[in-house]
Design an enzyme around this catalytic site. Structure first.
Site, PDB file in Angstrom:
ATOM      1  N   ASP A  12       0.279  -9.121   3.707  1.00  0.00           N
ATOM      2  CA  ASP A  12      -0.872  -8.237   3.836  1.00  0.00           C
ATOM      3  C   ASP A  12      -0.679  -7.081   2.853  1.00  0.00           C
ATOM      4  OD1 ASP A  12      -3.130  -6.797   5.084  1.00  0.00           O
ATOM      5  OD2 ASP A  12      -1.545  -5.514   5.881  1.00  0.00           O
ATOM      6  N   ASP A  14      -2.602  -3.445   2.886  1.00  0.00           N
ATOM      7  CA  ASP A  14      -2.633  -2.095   3.447  1.00  0.00           C
ATOM      8  C   ASP A  14      -1.717  -1.981   4.660  1.00  0.00           C
ATOM      9  OD1 ASP A  14      -4.876  -0.851   1.795  1.00  0.00           O
ATOM     10  OD2 ASP A  14      -5.862  -2.645   2.566  1.00  0.00           O
ATOM     11  N   ASP A 173       0.973  -5.990   9.338  1.00  0.00           N
ATOM     12  CA  ASP A 173       1.177  -4.786  10.156  1.00  0.00           C
ATOM     13  C   ASP A 173       0.065  -4.581  11.170  1.00  0.00           C
ATOM     14  OD1 ASP A 173      -0.480  -1.923   9.177  1.00  0.00           O
ATOM     15  OD2 ASP A 173      -0.821  -3.832   8.163  1.00  0.00           O
TER      16      ASP A 173
END
Length: 223
Positions: A12, A14, A173
């Protein structure tokens, strides 16, 4: 030569590679305070992180709870776009990224990014921090019909690499990101940040404190 436990590792963007989430939360927090609402990190993580529609939900809640009927979503978006350049000035790499990516490339792993964000946004930060060259493909919200938590962006990344989703390892996250990668049939390691650690990541295959704890040997044992 030993066979690698995964054909590809997908990150991922961001909050996993680059900490754009802290500045984003700060901008949202400033905006809410301007209208009398105290935005908690737990509320922001649950409603906005990884969800492109999350801003609308946040703005609608703000408007409804505080009776700002003379304001619109567009007004709030214009204001947050004024705040982003200020808070994003301190954007930093997530801990461990600079060490982990060269190590994985040396080991022979194929690397990709799968993000709900648009391509210009992801390219901007990967270029700024000299990370773009590590990745064979960049799969973004621009490339798919359905964004996270749908599996599309992860399936698109696997398709671009011509590898089986079940042979992919993902680092995420956000909760919607974990849901997307699991729906794609991939092995998922959750890496909660200080703004997402309040979420329930039990769906993931493993939860770790940060990428600084990941090595090629650790991945081999996971595989």
């Amino acid at each position: 030569m030993n066979k690698l436990p995964f054909d590809a590792i997908i990150f991922d963007h961001d909050g996993t590679l680059i900490d754009t989430e802290t500045p984003d939360f700060e901008a949202c927090q400033i905006l809410c305070r301007e209208h009398g609402l105290e935005l908690s990190v737990e509320q922001w993580a649950a409603s906005v992180v990884g969800r492109m529609e999350g801003y609308n939900q946040l703005f609608d809640d703000l408007l409804a709870r505080h009776g700002k009927n003379h304001l619109t979503r567009d007004d709030l978006f214009r204001r947050i776009r004024q705040l982003w350049p200020i808070t994003l000035e301190n954007t930093q790499l997530m801990p461990g990224v600079e060490t982990l990516l060269p190590q994985l490339r040396t080991e022979g792993y194929r690397l990709a990014v799968a993000t709900a964000s648009d391509r210009p946004w992801a390219t901007r930060w990967l270029t700024k921090f000299n990370l773009l060259s590590y990745f064979e493909t960049l799969s973004t919200g621009d490339d798919v019909a359905n964004n996270k938590p749908a599996p599309d962006v992860y399936l698109h990344a696997a398709g671009q690499l011509a590898v089986s989703p079940r042979r992919c390892l993902v680092f995420e996250d956000s909760l919607v990101g974990v849901q997307a990668a699991k729906a794609a049939g991939m092995t998922v390691v959750a890496v909660p940040t200080h703004v997402t650690r309040s979420l329930d990541f039990s769906l993931s295959d493993r939860v770790i404190a940060g990428l600084e704890h990941v090595t090629a040997s650790w991945i081999a044992n996971l595989g």
